[in-house]
Enzyme design. Structure first.
Site: not given
Ligand code: ADP
Length: 397
Positions: A9, A94, A182, A242, A330, A380
């Site tokens: 990734n 990914r 995602h 962002r 988080i 992932e």
């Protein structure tokens, strides 16, 4: 013997990897790790199948100027050193953007790579790095099968209205639609939901992937019906750096009245906004939680308010809500953020059990809560490894 599947990734500031036995990718990876802080404060961390820390040898002291390409080469050397050269059966990557055509994982060849490169401008933080890693490996070993898994793929099931902008239809025909991202993480989280709540997993859930990048996905019958990221990974939630959803009039103002260049605006929106921009201190939630600066508190409060508002926007697409799932850095680790976000939904009957929330327990909603609140770690890598294994098997048959 080629008995290992490697997942990579390769992002803008980090490269994550994991090595799985090709015959059973469901087991613990025999190697897993990451290089973080590329071109800022690079750091290598890796563990073996038992979770023991492994020395990085040449990777322990990475030069600040080491580029992504150099680091991929050095990482592969390190991995080959551990596994034994020639041991890789395939590499699964990914890849953030699959555009309109790549909805499922795909074996990479020249044509596919060229098509994916056309999508670079839609995910400028990620796509070029994802493809560069593929290219570096191709240059080293043309015959090693490489597979791409797309972050957009899981969202192909979104409701048609959730994919559309209120723009002239010719733009929609040109592919200017809400793709969502995602998806690899949401694929994993929806696949493990039954382990947590049995058949209730088929209900109406909002999943929050709250990491450095952050988004929400509304799922019903474990399929995506709407998500907060859109045409690019800039939309939706406030993130580490962002801004998330923004009145586009602000962008026009910055360009037209403040004479900022498009590149400067891009940098502002992708790198200087979010938690970092609002706090003026850090993009890192853990650092902000430790800070006593009022600007840090304001950034956390805004983050939670924005997350709750975006959850609220998704509820009508689901026709109600049975549960919320928190995941990623988080979501998995911050009781404060989970509590603050859920406080906005007390009117809906959400109640959090404080003690369970503090422990990051798998289920943090109180017994009397009308809506379940779960904390589920994402993975992932295993989704990429599964897809890679499947394509490898299909190639052999
Ligand atoms: P990435 O999107 O790069 O994979 P992660 O999913 O690892 O990122 O999430 C990184 C975020 O998770 C950072 O903001 C970090 O501060 C936050 N985080 C990690 N652990 C904690 C914690 N214990 N408390 C609060 N935030 C945390």
């Amino acid at each position: 013997m080629t008995d290992t599947i490697l997942t990579l990734n390769a992002g803008s500031s980090s490269i994550k990897f994991a090595a799985y036995a090709a015959k059973d990718v469901e087991g613990t990876p025999s190697l897993a790790g990451k290089i973080t802080g590329i071109l800022r404060s690079p750091e290598f961390k890796a563990v073996d199948g038992q979770g023991a820390r492994l020395p990085g040898n040449g990777l322990d002291n990475i030069d600040l100027r080491a580029t992504h390409d150099e680091l991929i080469v050095r990482l592969l050397e390190w991995i080959n050193g551990k596994l034994g050269s020639g041991n890789l059966a395939a590499v699964g990557h990914r890849v953030v953007h699959g555009g309109q055509h790549f909805l499922k994982p795909v074996l990479l060849d020249d044509t596919v790579i060229q098509e994916l490169a056309k999508l670079n401008s839609l995910a400028p933080l990620h796509q070029p790095h994802n493809l560069a890693a593929i290219e570096v490996i191709r240059n080293q070993d043309q015959d090693l099968p490489q597979i791409a898994c797309f972050d957009t793929g899981f969202h192909s099931t979104q409701h048609p209205l959730a994919k559309q902008f209120a723009l002239p239809r010719s733009l929609k025909e040109d592919g200017i639609i809400r793709y969502g991202f995602h998806g690899i993480s949401y694929d994993y989280l929806s696949s493990v939901l039954p382990e947590h709540i049995d058949e209730e997993a088929e209900g109406r859930f909002v999943i929050g992937h709250l990491g450095n990048g952050a988004s929400l996905c509304a799922i019903k019958n474990r399929q995506s019906v709407a998500t907060t990221m859109g045409f690019t990974a800039l939309d939706g939630l406030m993130m580490g750096r962002r801004c998330g959803a923004l009145d586009v009039g602000v962008v026009l103002h910055l360009l037209n009245d403040r004479n900022m260049t498009p590149k400067e605006v891009e940098d502002l929106l992708y790198n200087k906004s979010g938690l970092l921009g609002v706090s003026g201190l850090s993009n890192n939630m853990q650092d902000l939680e430790k800070s006593t600066d009022p600007a840090a508190k304001e950034a956390i409060d805004l983050y939670c308010y924005r997350t709750a508002s975006e959850i609220g926007k998704l509820i009508p697409t689901l026709g109600g809500l049975d549960g919320i799932v928190f995941s990623a850095g988080i979501g998995e680790n911050s009781p404060l953020v989970r509590q603050k976000v859920c406080n906005y939904f007390q009117w809906l009957g959400i109640e959090i059990d404080e003690a369970l929330n503090k422990k990051n327990a798998p289920k943090i909603s109180a017994k009397e809560s009308r809506i379940k609140v779960l904390v589920v770690p994402t993975d992932e890598e295993v989704v990429i490894a599964r897809a890679t294994r499947k394509i490898l098997k299909d190639m052999v048959l």
